[in-house]
Design an enzyme around this catalytic site. Structure first.
Site, PDB file in Angstrom:
ATOM      1  N   LYS A 137       0.824  -1.205   0.000  1.00  0.00           N
ATOM      2  CA  LYS A 137       0.000   0.000   0.000  1.00  0.00           C
ATOM      3  C   LYS A 137       0.862   1.261   0.000  1.00  0.00           C
ATOM      4  O   LYS A 137       0.617   2.198  -0.771  1.00  0.00           O
ATOM      5  CB  LYS A 137      -0.937   0.008   1.209  1.00  0.00           C
ATOM      6  CG  LYS A 137      -1.882   1.209   1.228  1.00  0.00           C
ATOM      7  CD  LYS A 137      -2.902   1.098   2.346  1.00  0.00           C
ATOM      8  CE  LYS A 137      -2.280   1.354   3.687  1.00  0.00           C
ATOM      9  NZ  LYS A 137      -3.273   1.434   4.779  1.00  0.00           N
ATOM     10  N   ASP A 155      -6.841   1.636   0.983  1.00  0.00           N
ATOM     11  CA  ASP A 155      -6.922   1.745   2.437  1.00  0.00           C
ATOM     12  C   ASP A 155      -8.349   1.424   2.864  1.00  0.00           C
ATOM     13  O   ASP A 155      -9.149   0.938   2.066  1.00  0.00           O
ATOM     14  CB  ASP A 155      -6.499   3.142   2.891  1.00  0.00           C
ATOM     15  CG  ASP A 155      -7.501   4.219   2.474  1.00  0.00           C
ATOM     16  OD1 ASP A 155      -8.406   3.930   1.653  1.00  0.00           O
ATOM     17  OD2 ASP A 155      -7.383   5.355   2.970  1.00  0.00           O
TER      18      ASP A 155
END
Length: 231
Positions: A137, A155
């Site tokens: 991420k 997220d």
């Protein structure tokens, strides 16, 4: 108005798949509403962005900005932060969750940047993910925001928006990420991460989505959206 239908972020059930014909209008409407699809983290260099994103794991952008607003005027290069040392760095980031582990990772990352990458933030996934505290991420955020690459960092906000709207449904972030990359039109892919995260942060919120103020209400497949229409 009844507000009995509430979903925690992790419990938001997936909706029916958004029809292909609605995907482009979905992003066109978000683009017309969100003037600046940019991160809310404060930074002035790729290195500052990298450190801010590492610090933002399980923390709010607000708390990270408070810390870096104090840190960066003093140390905003790998060499300067490394010179602070782990304990010195902690004094600047102690308001952020998990600051002990993050300080250790940031110091190691600074050392690796100096020794392996000539103090330059790498522009590829393999090298970025070799740095301490940098997972998929974080690498996606840096590749997208710093280098304009068509990556999608999923997220909790984007995971929720993808599932709730039916744009990209999945049981984990990797599935949602892959579906988003497949479905988002090429001309929106670079800014899509920020469109979706800002939409999720301020409109398509976890417990009480503001469906009455939603620019993509018509395209959204959330079956309970009418319940929240007055919000």
């Amino acid at each position: 108005m009844s507000k009995t239908v509430k979903h925690k972020t992790a419990d938001t059930p997936p909706s029916r798949r958004m029809p292909n014909r609605d995907v482009r209008p979905f992003f066109e409407k978000l683009a017309a509403t969100i003037d600046e699809p940019v991160t809310e983290l404060n930074y002035k260099s790729n290195f500052e962005l990298l450190i801010a994103v590492i610090l933002s794991a399980q923390a709010t952008d607000v708390s990270v900005n408070i810390a870096t607003n104090q840190l960066y005027p003093v140390a905003n290069t790998p060499e300067a932060i490394l010179a602070l040392g782990e304990e010195g760095l902690k004094s600047y980031i102690k308001n952020i969750g998990l600051f002990n582990a993050k300080a250790k990772n940031v110091i190691k990352t600074c050392r690796d940047l100096i020794e392996k990458f000539n103090s330059t933030v790498p522009d590829n996934r393999k090298d970025l993910e070799s740095l301490a505290g940098v997972g998929r991420k974080t690498a996606n955020v840096v590749l997208n925001t710093a280098f304009g690459q068509p990556t999608m960092a999923v997220d909790t906000h984007i995971f929720r928006v993808g599932n709730r709207t039916g744009l990209a449904t999945g049981k984990n972030v990797l599935i949602v990420e892959k579906k988003l990359v497949e479905r988002i039109p090429d001309d929106f892919i670079v800014d899509a991460h920020h469109y979706l995260i800002l939409h999720g942060r301020y409109t398509c919120q976890a417990r009480t989505p503001k469906c009455g103020a939603c620019p993509v209400y018509d395209e959204c497949m959330f079956k309970d959206k009418a319940v929240f229409l007055e919000l």
